[in-house]
Design a protein around this motif. Structure first.
Motif, PDB file in Angstrom:
ATOM      1  N   SER A   3       0.829  -1.207   0.000  1.00  7.08           N
ATOM      2  CA  SER A   3       0.000   0.000   0.000  1.00  7.08           C
ATOM      3  C   SER A   3       0.863   1.256   0.000  1.00  7.08           C
ATOM      4  CB  SER A   3      -0.970  -0.001   1.176  1.00  7.08           C
ATOM      5  OG  SER A   3      -0.276  -0.050   2.400  1.00  7.08           O
ATOM      6  N   GLY A  42      -5.261   2.483  -0.432  1.00  9.91           N
ATOM      7  CA  GLY A  42      -3.876   2.397   0.029  1.00  9.91           C
ATOM      8  C   GLY A  42      -3.720   2.928   1.448  1.00  9.91           C
ATOM      9  N   TRP A  86      -8.872  -5.208  -2.978  1.00  9.14           N
ATOM     10  CA  TRP A  86      -7.717  -5.084  -3.871  1.00  9.14           C
ATOM     11  C   TRP A  86      -8.013  -5.712  -5.232  1.00  9.14           C
ATOM     12  CZ3 TRP A  86      -4.461  -1.495  -3.361  1.00  9.14           C
ATOM     13  CH2 TRP A  86      -4.022  -1.080  -2.116  1.00  9.14           C
TER      14      TRP A  86
END
Length: 157
Positions: A3, A42, A86
């Motif tokens: 991230s 992130g 993700w």
């Protein structure tokens, strides 16, 4: 870690402009939502990872087996959730990068950062999936410990 790489790529080279324009746009098909999504997941994922790292450090001090089991169940759920998030991010960013027009970025600035962002989103899917599997193994150990304590409770004197 992934991230942080994604945040760095987006913050450093994720916004470009045409030579005749002043305003910068997201490198992913000039879609601000793509860059905002990558920055948001992130950031949240980094904070979540830090929280679960703290939980892992604190885990041996949790005395109750039921509390340990709850912590592991939350870890499983959150890890599976991040794996899904993700995956969505990877699909979204890859699609936006694929349909980006070459005339929006004639100098091809930030292309490596965009590809790195997509690749690290892809890696994050499997990393969080692996964390989910490891948490399932931990749940088995905690469940075994719970059953052991039920069967072999010391007699009260």
């Amino acid at each position: 870690l992934f991230s942080i790489v994604i945040l760095g790529c987006i913050a450093n080279e994720g916004y470009v402009n045409r030579p005749e324009e002043v305003e910068e746009y997201c490198i992913f098909n000039r879609n601000q939502n793509a860059c905002n999504y990558a920055v948001a997941i992130g950031t949240l994922c980094f904070l979540c990872s830090a929280g679960f790292l703290a939980l892992d450090v604190y885990f041996p001090q949790i005395s109750g087996v039921k509390d340990r089991k709850k912590a592991v169940m939350v870890d499983i759920g959150v890890s599976a959730f991040w794996s899904l998030i993700w995956f969505v991010g990877f699909c979204f960013l890859a699609n936006q990068w694929q349909i980006s027009k070459p005339e929006d970025n004639p100098l091809n600035e930030g292309a490596d950062a965009a590809r790195a962002t997509i690749i690290f989103c892809f890696f994050s899917i499997f990393t969080w999936g692996g964390v989910t599997l490891l948490s399932l193994e931990r749940l088995k150990r905690v469940s075994y410990e719970e059953e052991y304590n039920k069967l072999f409770t010391p007699p009260l004197s």
